[in-house]
Design an enzyme around this catalytic site. Structure first.
Site, PDB file in Angstrom:
ATOM      1  N   ASP A 192       0.758  -1.237   0.000  1.00  0.00           N
ATOM      2  CA  ASP A 192       0.000   0.000   0.000  1.00  0.00           C
ATOM      3  C   ASP A 192       0.788   1.287   0.000  1.00  0.00           C
ATOM      4  O   ASP A 192       0.385   2.250  -0.623  1.00  0.00           O
ATOM      5  CB  ASP A 192      -0.972  -0.028   1.174  1.00  0.00           C
ATOM      6  CG  ASP A 192      -1.892  -1.218   1.023  1.00  0.00           C
ATOM      7  OD1 ASP A 192      -2.534  -1.296  -0.014  1.00  0.00           O
ATOM      8  OD2 ASP A 192      -1.906  -2.073   1.907  1.00  0.00           O
ATOM      9  N   MET A 197       1.405   1.571  -3.467  1.00  0.00           N
ATOM     10  CA  MET A 197       0.265   2.103  -4.209  1.00  0.00           C
ATOM     11  C   MET A 197       0.137   3.608  -4.023  1.00  0.00           C
ATOM     12  O   MET A 197      -0.096   4.347  -4.973  1.00  0.00           O
ATOM     13  CB  MET A 197      -1.016   1.393  -3.748  1.00  0.00           C
ATOM     14  CG  MET A 197      -2.274   1.810  -4.519  1.00  0.00           C
ATOM     15  SD  MET A 197      -2.225   1.354  -6.272  1.00  0.00           S
ATOM     16  CE  MET A 197      -2.351   2.975  -7.047  1.00  0.00           C
ATOM     17  N   LYS A 198       0.295   4.070  -2.772  1.00  0.00           N
ATOM     18  CA  LYS A 198       0.216   5.516  -2.507  1.00  0.00           C
ATOM     19  C   LYS A 198       1.297   6.262  -3.286  1.00  0.00           C
ATOM     20  O   LYS A 198       1.046   7.306  -3.892  1.00  0.00           O
ATOM     21  CB  LYS A 198       0.379   5.762  -1.004  1.00  0.00           C
ATOM     22  CG  LYS A 198       0.571   7.228  -0.579  1.00  0.00           C
ATOM     23  CD  LYS A 198      -0.668   8.056  -0.808  1.00  0.00           C
ATOM     24  CE  LYS A 198      -0.482   9.490  -0.315  1.00  0.00           C
ATOM     25  NZ  LYS A 198      -0.499   9.617   1.140  1.00  0.00           N
ATOM     26  N   THR A 199       2.511   5.719  -3.287  1.00  0.00           N
ATOM     27  CA  THR A 199       3.616   6.355  -3.987  1.00  0.00           C
ATOM     28  C   THR A 199       3.345   6.455  -5.482  1.00  0.00           C
ATOM     29  O   THR A 199       3.555   7.502  -6.103  1.00  0.00           O
ATOM     30  CB  THR A 199       4.914   5.566  -3.738  1.00  0.00           C
ATOM     31  OG1 THR A 199       5.230   5.619  -2.342  1.00  0.00           O
ATOM     32  CG2 THR A 199       6.070   6.138  -4.535  1.00  0.00           C
TER      33      THR A 199
END
Length: 323
Positions: free
Chosen positions: A187, A190-192
């Site tokens: 995650d 994913m955020k990055t």
């Protein structure tokens, strides 16, 4: 006032009742407020004690302030949420000399919603297991579909957790903070990558707005066209419409943090695949803009870097329309 869910059967974790919350900045404060408003008892901490006290004053029946040096304040929490500037601070808060994890009871859960390097988060999770094997770290960074919706519980949370019992305990808390909760498996990655994609669109938008104005186009009308065309993205719909072109510059997200995220993204992309020249261009351009805009600048002030290089300033617009 909504209350936490009723007691679960014996073969499932008891529902969380007491929540610790560390980090009450632009994102942490509204997210913590949604939990207090939902009836959870909060123990809150922030480097700025006045922010913690403000939240307690707003929710006196469901929240208390924890002193900066009091790890034992969190010994009875079922879930601890962290929203901090970077992974190094998260690690120090959890397992540093005055880290709170050592005081937490077995079976409790830490939800880290900070923006951090995925590699650093993996290392922190391993160190946490050494410090207190009874506590599970859940990686759950935050993004949002619309600006200023965190206080409404409309965040999007990306969740990674290999412990089913910990995830079950955390899920009601996550669903109070987030309208969308995606169990992803990786995650902070994913955020990055989400932020990287957004930054690439910002770079293209800045190029287009400056070139368009120099050609004689109205920048606000350009955004209006993009918003009903294939150029639509978060920046055209939200941040640049409301904060960039209006020159209000109050998106709540600092340019320096976006630049930090882009450096994390470049490391991730380089580690996982072929080197991307685009990441270098974004970092170079955003670093120049960050220096021009100055400390604490709103991320939409990135346009000032383009304006200086082009020798123009975009026409200021109204928030709700052109002109």
């Amino acid at each position: 006032m909504a209350q936490p869910p009723p007691s679960a059967p014996n073969d499932t974790p008891s529902p969380a009742k007491k929540i610790g919350y560390i980090g009450l900045g632009n994102a942490g404060y509204p997210l913590a407020s949604t939990l207090a408003g939902a009836g959870y008892h909060l123990v809150v901490r922030d480097a700025d004690i006045s922010r913690a006290q403000k939240l307690v004053d707003e929710h006196p029946d469901t929240s208390t302030v924890a002193a900066l040096d009091d790890a034992n304040a969190f010994k009875d929490v079922d879930v601890l949420v962290t929203m901090l500037p970077n992974g190094s601070i998260v690690r120090d808060v959890l397992i540093g000399p005055a880290g709170v994890a050592s005081a937490m009871r077995a079976g409790s859960v830490i939800i880290d919603t900070s923006s951090a390097s995925p590699f650093h988060t993996q290392e922190t999770a391993a160190l946490l297991q050494q410090a207190n094997s009874g506590v599970t770290l859940i990686d759950s960074p935050v993004t949002q579909e619309y600006a200023f919706t965190l206080a409404k519980g409309d965040a999007t949370l990306m969740v990674s957790c290999s412990n089913p019992a910990a995830l079950e305990l955390a899920m009601p808390v996550l669903k109070v903070m987030g309208k969308h909760v995606f169990v992803m498996g990786a995650d902070h990655e994913m955020k990055t990558l989400n932020n990287y994609t957004s930054a690439a669109s910002i770079m293209g938008l800045c190029d287009a707005l400056i070139a368009g104005q120099k050609f004689g186009l109205d920048s606000a009308k350009m955004v209006d066209v993009m918003n009903v065309g294939t150029g639509v993205n978060f920046s055209t719909k939200e941040s640049f419409r409301t904060d960039g072109l209006t020159r209000r510059f109050e998106s709540g997200y600092q340019l320096s943090l976006l630049l930090k995220d882009m450096k994390i993204a470049r490391t991730l992309i380089d580690e996982m695949g072929p080197h991307s020249a685009l990441s270098d261009l974004i970092i170079e351009s955003f670093a120049d803009a960050d220096e021009i805009a100055g400390p604490g600048a709103c991320h939409t002030q990135v346009i000032e870097g383009w304006e200086k290089k082009a020798g123009v300033m975009l026409k200021q617009s109204k928030e709700n329309g052109t002109g």
